[in-house]
Scaffold this active site. Structure first.
Site, PDB file in Angstrom:
ATOM      1  N   CYS A 264      27.536  57.880  19.945  1.00 22.14           N
ATOM      2  CA  CYS A 264      28.279  59.132  20.105  1.00 22.14           C
ATOM      3  C   CYS A 264      28.729  59.335  21.552  1.00 22.14           C
ATOM      4  O   CYS A 264      29.603  58.629  22.022  1.00 22.14           O
ATOM      5  CB  CYS A 264      27.455  60.297  19.574  1.00 22.14           C
ATOM      6  SG  CYS A 264      27.133  60.145  17.806  1.00 22.14           S
ATOM      7  N   ASN A 306      29.587  63.464  14.367  1.00 20.71           N
ATOM      8  CA  ASN A 306      29.760  64.748  15.046  1.00 20.71           C
ATOM      9  C   ASN A 306      30.403  64.466  16.393  1.00 20.71           C
ATOM     10  O   ASN A 306      29.722  64.324  17.400  1.00 20.71           O
ATOM     11  CB  ASN A 306      28.424  65.469  15.231  1.00 20.71           C
ATOM     12  CG  ASN A 306      28.591  66.720  16.087  1.00 20.71           C
ATOM     13  OD1 ASN A 306      29.692  67.243  16.230  1.00 20.71           O
ATOM     14  ND2 ASN A 306      27.506  67.194  16.660  1.00 20.71           N
ATOM     15  N   HIS A 354      26.220  58.396  13.954  1.00 25.69           N
ATOM     16  CA  HIS A 354      24.759  58.542  13.985  1.00 25.69           C
ATOM     17  C   HIS A 354      24.069  57.564  13.038  1.00 25.69           C
ATOM     18  O   HIS A 354      23.955  57.830  11.839  1.00 25.69           O
ATOM     19  CB  HIS A 354      24.373  59.968  13.601  1.00 25.69           C
ATOM     20  CG  HIS A 354      24.695  60.987  14.633  1.00 25.69           C
ATOM     21  ND1 HIS A 354      23.849  61.287  15.675  1.00 25.69           N
ATOM     22  CD2 HIS A 354      25.790  61.769  14.810  1.00 25.69           C
ATOM     23  CE1 HIS A 354      24.393  62.216  16.441  1.00 25.69           C
ATOM     24  NE2 HIS A 354      25.577  62.523  15.937  1.00 25.69           N
ATOM     25  N   GLU A 356      20.948  57.053  12.900  1.00 26.93           N
ATOM     26  CA  GLU A 356      19.677  57.630  12.438  1.00 26.93           C
ATOM     27  C   GLU A 356      19.899  58.518  11.211  1.00 26.93           C
ATOM     28  O   GLU A 356      19.009  58.702  10.402  1.00 26.93           O
ATOM     29  CB  GLU A 356      18.990  58.411  13.563  1.00 26.93           C
ATOM     30  CG  GLU A 356      19.474  59.822  13.790  1.00 26.93           C
ATOM     31  CD  GLU A 356      20.860  59.885  14.414  1.00 26.93           C
ATOM     32  OE1 GLU A 356      21.502  60.935  14.315  1.00 26.93           O
ATOM     33  OE2 GLU A 356      21.303  58.870  15.000  1.00 26.93           O
TER      34      GLU A 356
END
Length: 380
Positions: A264, A306, A354, A356
């Site tokens: 990110c 995001n 992401h 995760e």
């Protein structure tokens, strides 16, 4: 921000966008006023992880899923110690949460943390408006904060824009802490906290990595004091064009050829370190259903995103940089936005999403294994 936690469910509320459009509904969470950048998230689950993701600092999140709060709030799923969104927008909040892990309602949690929200508005119409006009400044007002809409619009237009915002240090840890490896410690990683989510060091710990999480202001000497086998740069909020210190820090890591992984904001920092520019997307990528192709394997992944900024790097060629050859490794199939970078002459790579993925798909979990492979190769 002016807030009160009384009478939230009954108080009238209004959402005012900087272009003058407004939506009227009911207060949800705290009563008062709040400001931020209006963005929408397409995830149908995982609202607790979204709220506590530091990358959402200074953003008012519009949920496209109509029903929010069904599973309440628990004490296991937060990605940090607090809610970071500056405001929250939902269409049809759950009246009674129902889940065996629920400890309290989402409305109660928002109110207790002073997060001003609004419910009962047409979030589909709002999302379509943001897609057409782009993410923009917004205010939510309820209770005693309600005034003439012209006055409220003037307040919104006086607030700071996201472009040019330097926010990573505001959300990062102030002190270094350690997440121990699960089982035998195989590697040590220095993780630069630019807004890190709690699940990220946990995913590394599951792979035998002891993670030292350092502040965003950490120096190169502090990074190497932990004797890392690899260095990680996390997600985070704000405009990457302001992140001069993280860029300088990453360049120092690249000069030493230490295995490096960024996600990110970390992807944008790698882009800048390699000499590429960054730019603000019209309305960004936010949600848990974004298709990305790993160009190194051809595999298509469904991923969690995001980000409101992206790296401006050529998709169709290998680029020569200060640290060797670099290429775009991942690309979004919706709009061809750069979603990953890798160096070809030393062990460094990054992705814009992401891996995760809490909550969300786990298609990209292999990226942590790829990081481990780089550290294994360097040690060998």
């Amino acid at each position: 921000m002016t807030i009160s936690t009384r009478g939230a469910g009954k108080a009238p509320a209004v959402l005012v966008l900087e272009d003058g459009r407004s939506f009227r509904g009911r207060a949800y969470g705290a009563v008062g006023e709040t400001f931020g950048e209006a963005v929408f998230s397409t995830g149908m689950t995982g609202y607790q992880e979204t709220l506590t993701d530091p990358s959402y600092h200074r953003q008012v999140v519009v949920m496209t899923a109509p029903h929010v709060g069904n599973t309440g709030v628990n004490d296991e799923d937060p990605e940090s110690k607090r809610i970071w969104v500056s405001g929250y927008v939902v269409r049809d909040p759950a009246r009674v949460p129902s889940n065996w892990r629920s400890r309290r309602s989402l409305d109660e949690e928002l109110a207790s943390q002073g997060v001003v929200g609004i419910s009962g508005i047409d979030t589909r119409a709002l999302t379509r408006h943001l897609r057409e006009r782009g993410a923009m400044r917004v205010g939510i007002f309820s209770g005693n904060a309600l005034e003439d809409e012209g006055v409220l619009l003037a307040k919104v237009r006086q607030t700071a824009e996201m472009a040019g915002a330097d926010l990573a240090a505001e959300v990062a840890t102030k002190e270094t802490y350690v997440v121990p490896a699960v089982g035998t410690r195989k590697y040590t990683v220095a993780a630069i906290d630019l807004g890190i989510k709690g699940m990220t060091p946990h995913r590394m710990a599951e792979r035998g990595i002891e993670v030292h999480v350092l502040p965003a202001t950490a120096t190169l000497e502090e990074v190497y004091a932990v004797k890392p086998d690899g260095v990680f740069f996390s997600n985070g909020p704000g405009d990457p064009s302001t992140a001069d210190h993280p860029v300088a820090l990453m360049k120092g890591v690249l000069e030493r050829k230490t295995p490096l992984f960024g996600i990110c904001f970390g992807n944008q920092i790698l882009g800048r370190s390699l000499g590429f520019g960054t730019y603000k997307l019209k309305y960004g990528h936010r949600g848990i259903n974004q298709p990305v192709q790993d160009r190194t394997t051809g595999k298509v992944e469904v991923t969690a995103h995001n980000h409101g900024f992206a790296v401006d790097a050529p998709l169709d060629k290998v680029s020569d940089t200060e640290f060797g050859r670099a290429e775009v490794s991942h690309v979004c199939l919706n709009d061809q936005v750069v979603e990953g970078l890798q160096l070809l002459d030393q062990p460094a790579f990054s992705v814009q999403y992401h891996p995760e993925a809490a909550a969300g798909p786990h298609d990209a979990a292999y990226l942590f294994d790829r990081f481990v492979t780089l550290m294994e190769g360097q040690r060998a």
